[in-house]
Every structure is written in C-alpha cells, then in structure tokens.
Write an enzyme that holds these catalytic residues in place. Structure first.
Site, short mmCIF file in Angstrom:
data_model
loop_
_atom_site.label_atom_id
_atom_site.label_comp_id
_atom_site.label_asym_id
_atom_site.label_seq_id
_atom_site.Cartn_x
_atom_site.Cartn_y
_atom_site.Cartn_z
N HIS A 99 38.04 35.20 28.62
CA HIS A 99 38.64 36.25 28.48
C HIS A 99 40.17 36.19 28.59
O HIS A 99 41.07 37.04 28.03
CB HIS A 99 38.16 37.16 29.79
CG HIS A 99 38.70 38.62 29.68
ND1 HIS A 99 38.16 39.59 28.69
CD2 HIS A 99 39.66 39.18 30.38
CE1 HIS A 99 38.71 40.74 29.04
NE2 HIS A 99 39.64 40.53 29.91
N GLU A 139 32.98 34.77 27.29
CA GLU A 139 33.27 35.98 28.05
C GLU A 139 31.82 36.94 28.47
O GLU A 139 31.84 37.93 29.09
CB GLU A 139 33.98 37.18 27.16
CG GLU A 139 35.27 36.52 26.81
CD GLU A 139 36.15 37.59 26.36
OE1 GLU A 139 36.24 38.64 27.12
OE2 GLU A 139 37.03 37.33 25.10
N SER A 151 41.47 43.47 26.37
CA SER A 151 40.56 44.09 27.82
C SER A 151 40.54 45.60 27.43
O SER A 151 40.16 46.34 26.83
CB SER A 151 41.56 43.36 28.87
OG SER A 151 40.36 43.39 30.10
#
Length: 289
Positions: free
Chosen positions: A271, A215, A158
């Site tokens: 994610h 995502e 991330s």
C-alpha cells in the site's frame, strides 16, 4: 533552532526548480488548502498544458514533480509528454493532515466499525471539496497558466483514490482522466457502486485503477514482524485487490466497450510502496491521449 552553541541557523526550505506554492482559504475564512504547482520547462502548446491534479500533495508532490520533469524531457522514450502538476495539500509541514483528508475525501462515515476507543472524526465533506477543486482551485490555476481542458487528470491514493472514484461517477465531465491508486473502496463500496450505476453514459470514461500485489496479504518483508498479525487481518478484511477488480468489472459492465477502463496489479508493491511506480503510469495514461 541552533545546536551545541554553534550559532547554526535553521536551514531554509528546499524549493524545487519550476515549482510554485500558495495557499487558498476555505469558504468564509474556514480552513484552507496548500497548493503546489510544477510547471513544465517547455512553453505550453497551443491548446494549453495537459494537467494532473494530485491529492495528498504534502506527502507526494515532490516525487510527482520530479517524475514528470525527468520523463517529459524524452517523451518518445518514456511515452510521457510535458504535464503541469497541481498538488492539493494542507497548510502543514507534516506528510498528512489525517483529520482534514478524512473529511475532504469521504461522502460519509465508513461502513467498517471504528476500533474500540478510537474517535474517527468528522466525515462527509467530499461534495464541498469537489466544489472547491472546480470552483476555486481550477480558476486560480487557469489564471496563471494556460491549460488544456480536454486533458485534465485527477489522481488520488488510498482514501484519495476513493474520492477519485466518487468524482468519476458523480461529476464525470469535471476531469478527462481519473487515476485511482489503491482506492479505499472498503470505506463505502455500495455508495461508489451506486454512483457508478447512475453515471452519465454520454460522458467520456477514462479510468485507471492500480494496486500493489501485497495489499490483501502480508508482503515477504513483513512476515514475522511485530504487529504483522494485525496487519494481515486488516488487509484480509478489506480485501482491496478483490474489491478493485470488482469495481473494474462493474465499470466495464455499466459503461460498455466505449469506456477505457484500465486495471493493473503492480508486482512486488504494497500500500505504501505502490505510489512511486504508479506516478509514471498515471502520466503515461494521460499522455496516451
């Protein structure tokens, strides 16, 4: 804490076998970092252990340590040899210190406007954080365990993945392998692309990019749930799968055929769930060399 007058004491923290934990203070007594280390069961080879430095260790170190331990037992079957895992986190029992990581992993504010009424907090600490990793943490680990400087990976997810891309571009010789999982390229894509264009072409380039299939859109299990419209809008706006492909293409174009640039979309993951399967792939990417 005891409950119901039973006199039961608070259970002791679980410590994984073969692991160590210690804190390093910041510069001039500033906020420090919590360091986690998982050491292979086997003695180090002559060149030293390959190592993988992971970010957000409060949330993922235990999973990474167990993945490495189990896979390293049968390297011929798994393609993963013994690797020393170094986790960098914060002195908290929470999975994330969001304010600290936002500062450490970014070179400046996001290009995406903050939601109305929300204070984002300080940003712009990535250069100082990279200096900490190289000048403070690396010597502290090398003083305790023998490491192979030619096989040292940096792993982030991330916003941590965006930091990996920054380090790949702006300090290309600091690590031999860079693994960015679901990198938040949307935070400042022009900055990351500018760093890539300016990267030292003589430095080895081994970069693995990974992202979950869901995502950029809702996963099937998220359809129709409360808040799903907001999630869908944010994912479409940030276009993380598209931007990852775009960064991979730019890296191949800028760095040429001698660079090893691997990009992969992990089927069925979003994610959050992409992190677990990415760990074994990251270890295999490092062990392949």
């Amino acid at each position: 804490m005891s409950g119901g007058g039973s006199g039961a004491s608070e259970p002791a923290p679980v410590v994984l076998p073969g692991t160590a934990r210690f804190d390093l203070t910041g510069a001039e007594g500033g906020p420090g970092w919590r360091i986690f280390v998982a050491v292979p069961d086997t003695p180090p080879p002559e060149a030293g252990y390959p190592s993988l430095l992971m970010l957000d260790a409060n949330a993922g170190f235990a999973s990474f340590a167990e993945t490495a331990r189990r896979a390293g037992v049968r390297p011929r079957a798994t393609g993963i040899g013994p690797v020393l895992i170094v986790g960098v986190g914060y002195p908290t029992e929470a999975p994330h210190d969001r304010e600290r990581r936002r500062f450490d992993f970014t070179a400046g504010p996001a290009r995406e406007a903050a939601p109305p009424g929300r204070e984002v907090g300080p940003t712009g600490g990535s250069a100082a954080f990279l200096a900490f990793l190289l000048d403070r943490l690396r010597p502290a680990i090398a003083a305790r365990w023998r490491l192979d400087p030619a096989r040292a990976a940096l792993f982030g997810h991330s916003l941590g993945g965006a930091f990996v891309l920054e380090a790949f571009a702006r300090a290309p010789r600091a690590f031999s392998h860079h693994i960015a999982v679901s990198p938040s390229i949307w935070w400042d894509e022009p900055h990351l692309l500018a760093g890539l264009a300016a990267r030292d072409r003589t430095a080895p380039a081994r970069l693995a990019l990974m992202i979950g299939e869901y995502e950029e859109a809702l996963a099937p299990w998220q359809q129709g749930r409360a808040g799903s419209a907001e999630i869908a809008e944010r994912r479409a706006r940030r276009a993380m799968v598209t931007t990852l492909h775009r960064f991979a293409q730019a890296a191949r174009r800028e760095l040429g055929p001698q660079a090893r640039i691997v990009s992969e979309v992990l089927a069925g993951e979003d994610h959050a769930s992409v992190l677990a399967p990415a760990m074994s792939r990251a270890l295999r990417f490092l062990s392949a060399d």
